[in-house]
Design a protein around this motif. Structure first.
Motif, PDB file in Angstrom:
ATOM      1  N   THR A   1      39.847  42.447  40.710  1.00  0.00           N
ATOM      2  CA  THR A   1      39.050  43.145  39.809  1.00  0.00           C
ATOM      3  C   THR A   1      39.492  41.730  38.953  1.00  0.00           C
ATOM      4  O   THR A   1      40.396  41.533  39.109  1.00  0.00           O
ATOM      5  CB  THR A   1      39.689  43.772  39.149  1.00  0.00           C
TER       6      THR A   1
ATOM      7  N   SER B   1      35.275  45.007  38.265  1.00  0.00           N
ATOM      8  CA  SER B   1      35.787  44.829  40.142  1.00  0.00           C
ATOM      9  C   SER B   1      35.089  43.892  41.600  1.00  0.00           C
ATOM     10  O   SER B   1      33.851  43.887  41.384  1.00  0.00           O
ATOM     11  CB  SER B   1      36.257  45.983  40.426  1.00  0.00           C
TER      12      SER B   1
ATOM     13  N   THR C   1      33.091  45.636  44.007  1.00  0.00           N
ATOM     14  CA  THR C   1      32.294  46.689  43.769  1.00  0.00           C
ATOM     15  C   THR C   1      31.496  46.811  42.727  1.00  0.00           C
ATOM     16  O   THR C   1      30.842  47.740  42.415  1.00  0.00           O
ATOM     17  CB  THR C   1      33.019  48.221  43.854  1.00  0.00           C
TER      18      THR C   1
ATOM     19  N   ARG D   1      31.814  47.388  39.113  1.00  0.00           N
ATOM     20  CA  ARG D   1      32.564  48.697  37.965  1.00  0.00           C
ATOM     21  C   ARG D   1      32.456  47.717  37.310  1.00  0.00           C
ATOM     22  O   ARG D   1      33.607  46.460  36.980  1.00  0.00           O
ATOM     23  CB  ARG D   1      33.063  49.134  38.349  1.00  0.00           C
ATOM     24  N   ARG D   2      32.251  47.705  35.930  1.00  0.00           N
ATOM     25  CA  ARG D   2      32.533  46.925  34.696  1.00  0.00           C
ATOM     26  C   ARG D   2      33.217  47.804  33.522  1.00  0.00           C
ATOM     27  O   ARG D   2      33.220  48.753  33.560  1.00  0.00           O
ATOM     28  CB  ARG D   2      30.946  46.809  33.609  1.00  0.00           C
ATOM     29  N   ASN D   3      33.560  47.153  32.364  1.00  0.00           N
ATOM     30  CA  ASN D   3      34.921  48.028  31.302  1.00  0.00           C
ATOM     31  C   ASN D   3      34.439  46.582  30.563  1.00  0.00           C
ATOM     32  O   ASN D   3      35.478  45.947  30.566  1.00  0.00           O
ATOM     33  CB  ASN D   3      35.808  48.196  31.829  1.00  0.00           C
TER      34      ASN D   3
END
Length: 115
Positions: A33, A52, A54, A56-58
């Motif tokens: 990540t 990440s 894959t 996946r955002r934050n």
């Protein structure tokens, strides 16, 4: 120890845009990540955004709608596009790679938002 190389940053007026890039080895990039953190003078380091493997955002609440994180697997690079910059975005920005084997950091790049 993984090596992370950052580029971008600098001085920008409020409302302007900057783009930060970070590259590392393909082996590290593929399993990690990737994230951007920042540390302003007198404050603790905080997460700005992460993505990440894959995708996946934050995002931190303070940058939602203004910053976008993306990763280019072909160039083994993570990018932080920063729009509508504010003076409170002024900080040293650090690239981070996190995976099951540990945590690696770049040396940091300074972003200054001032008129």
């Amino acid at each position: 120890q993984a090596q992370l190389v950052e580029s971008g940053g600098g001085l920008m007026q409020p409302g302007g845009s900057l783009r930060l890039s970070c590259s590392t080895s393909r082996n590290i990039f593929g399993i990690s990540t990737m994230g951007w953190y920042r540390q302003a003078p007198g404050k603790e380091r905080e997460l700005v955004a992460s993505i990440s493997n894959t995708r996946r955002r934050n995002y931190a609440d303070s940058v939602k709608g203004r910053f976008t994180i993306s990763r280019d697997d072909a160039r083994v690079t993570v990018i932080l596009q920063m729009n509508d910059l504010k003076p409170e975005d002024t900080a040293v920005y650090y690239c981070n790679a996190n995976n099951a084997w540990g945590n690696a950091w770049g040396k940091g790049t300074l972003v200054t938002v001032s008129s």
